[in-house]
Design a protein around this motif. Structure first.
Motif, PDB file in Angstrom:
ATOM      1  N   LYS A 282       0.835  -1.194   0.000  1.00  0.00           N
ATOM      2  CA  LYS A 282       0.000   0.000   0.000  1.00  0.00           C
ATOM      3  C   LYS A 282       0.877   1.255   0.000  1.00  0.00           C
ATOM      4  O   LYS A 282       0.618   2.204  -0.748  1.00  0.00           O
ATOM      5  N   GLN A 283       1.900   1.269   0.833  1.00  0.00           N
ATOM      6  CA  GLN A 283       2.810   2.423   0.868  1.00  0.00           C
ATOM      7  C   GLN A 283       3.540   2.568  -0.465  1.00  0.00           C
ATOM      8  O   GLN A 283       3.662   3.684  -0.996  1.00  0.00           O
ATOM      9  N   LEU A 454      -2.982   5.207   6.195  1.00  0.00           N
ATOM     10  CA  LEU A 454      -2.507   3.889   5.773  1.00  0.00           C
ATOM     11  C   LEU A 454      -3.440   2.796   6.275  1.00  0.00           C
ATOM     12  O   LEU A 454      -3.888   1.939   5.501  1.00  0.00           O
ATOM     13  N   SER A 458      -6.112   0.610   3.729  1.00  0.00           N
ATOM     14  CA  SER A 458      -5.411  -0.592   3.251  1.00  0.00           C
ATOM     15  C   SER A 458      -6.273  -1.850   3.282  1.00  0.00           C
ATOM     16  O   SER A 458      -6.023  -2.784   2.534  1.00  0.00           O
TER      17      SER A 458
END
Length: 461
Positions: A282-283, A454, A458
């Motif tokens: 995701k990052q 985040l 996510s």
């Protein structure tokens, strides 16, 4: 009588030489003992300077060993985790040239030879992280740490075979005894289901299926696939593409770049941990979508193993070995993620002033990063409060808080309210006890938006 005297006179130079040799030999023995005593004093002073309080070396047990070309002290410590399983902990201190540096090594249910040469060979292979030598010298489980118990690497070997590697710091004894197969240790290949763009051929997604090792035969066993036909070719490695999408430039050799490519690939895919892979992907995808580009360099003068500079947007590594440390890269990569998540970037909070001070908000971004790492891991260790000076009650309260905000590690906090009003309280303790007391003020209007965004977007937990 005169004949005997003549013979004695003739042999006198020889006798003189032998006596002198004996005296020299004894002097050398005394000098060696003194050197060991001096080495212990040097190592003791170095250990005191590290301010380590959670374990103690047994200095009288120190053994003087030559490892490679260097002089080391191998010192037993009182570090232990279980009365059921045998944990042998050693501090290896390099005292060459009257300087000191060291490693902490732990052996789990592993018998260590009493032979000095065998011990030196084993310790050398671990310090150098030489997998070929490790499998020849290790019969059991070994973990390598910095002296402050920061995880570096771990191995499980038996019968001249490197069976597996620890992918992360095993936080509990149960985790310490669980091994994950390292596919690059011998002839193994991961197989994936791959989706590609029909026009460009770019890899869009990869779903791990299994690992097939050379010699694996039908049936499957958890480490490999079922069957040895190899009718489907292994999936192409995405490591170069993973790095190239976020790399602006580098100052690395071809071999160093290859190591970095491998490490970034392993990192993004989670090091075998599905939850980590979900969050890291995701990052990574967020940074790619923002067009983020970074520099990558080795800096031998770096005081830490790795770093991220938000001004130059460059990741730096202390040496070639640190290009392999995904656990440290997790911390620095999150700083890079923060940089593109915080309005105006993180340089405003992370760049030191012209007078050498720290800006307000520096503690915020460091605590958010440490908290992120603590939330996604088991509770046997802490990044935020690893400093031994932290009172035990603060550590206990922090662990309790972590379990509350994650519902005992079953979910992630997705709103600021999910932190139960304790976020800044623990940040204050972090500033007070974890080495940040003189590093700027806490900004109470700077919430952990990077962390919240985040976790809330996510769907990883």
């Amino acid at each position: 009588m005169s004949k005997f005297y003549a013979r004695l006179k003739w042999h006198w130079p020889v006798l003189t030489f032998l006596i002198a040799t004996a005296v020299t030999f004894n002097a050398c023995k005394k000098q060696e003992a003194l050197l060991k005593t001096e080495a212990i004093d040097l190592a003791k002073n170095w250990f005191i300077q590290q301010n380590i309080k959670f374990y103690y070396p047994d200095w009288p047990s120190s053994k003087n060993l030559t490892i490679g070309d260097n002089q080391y002290l191998a010192v037993s410590t009182n570090l232990s985790y279980s009365g059921k399983d045998k944990i042998t902990s050693l501090l290896l201190v390099d005292v060459t040239d009257r300087t000191a540096k060291g490693y902490l090594v732990e052996f789990i249910n592993t018998e260590i030879s009493d032979n000095d040469y065998s011990q030196a060979s084993l310790y050398k292979s671990l310090i150098n992280r030489d997998n070929q030598q490790i499998k020849e010298n290790l019969d059991g489980n070994a973990l390598l740490f910095t002296p402050r118990h920061e995880f570096i690497d771990g191995w499980h070997a038996s019968g001249n075979i490197l069976i597996g590697k620890f992918k992360e710091n095993p936080k509990t004894l149960k985790d310490r005894l669980k091994m994950s197969l390292d596919n690059e240790m011998y002839d193994c290949a991961p197989w994936y289901y791959i989706e590609t763009d029909a026009h460009t051929g770019e890899i869009l997604s990869m779903t791990y299926l299994y690992t097939l090792c050379e010699g694996t035969t039908g049936g499957g066993n958890g480490n490999g696939g079922g069957g040895a036909g190899n009718t489907n070719p292994p999936a192409p490695s995405p490591k170069q593409d993973s790095l190239n999408k976020i790399m602006r430039d580098n100052c690395l050799t071809a071999a160093q770049l290859e190591s970095l490519q491998t490490m970034v690939s392993k990192y993004v895919m989670g090091d075998g941990n599905a939850d980590w892979g979900c969050l890291r992907k995701k990052q990574y995808d967020f940074l790619v979508s923002k067009g983020a580009k970074f520099g990558f360099c080795i800096d031998n003068n770096l005081s830490t193993l790795q770093s991220y500079n938000p001004q130059s947007r460059t990741f730096k590594f202390q040496d070639e070995n640190t290009l392999n440390y995904t656990n440290f890269f997790e911390h620095e990569f999150f700083h890079g993620f923060q940089d593109f998540s915080i309005t105006g970037g993180s340089a405003q909070y992370a760049t030191r002033t012209s007078s050498g001070g720290y800006p307000d908000g520096f503690v915020n971004i460091e605590f958010e990063t440490a908290l992120y790492q603590d939330i996604i891991r088991d509770r046997g260790d802490q990044n935020a409060f690893i400093n031994p000076a932290v009172p035990e009650e603060i550590k206990r309260d922090y662990l309790l808080w972590l379990n509350i905000i994650t519902a005992s590690n079953t979910k992630y906090p997705k709103t600021f309210a999910d932190f139960g009003g304790q976020y800044f309280y623990f940040m204050e303790k972090f500033k007070q006890y974890s080495g940040y007391s003189d590093k700027g003020n806490i900004k109470y209007d700077l919430n952990p938006t990077t962390l919240i965004n985040l976790f809330s977007t996510s769907n990883c937990k």
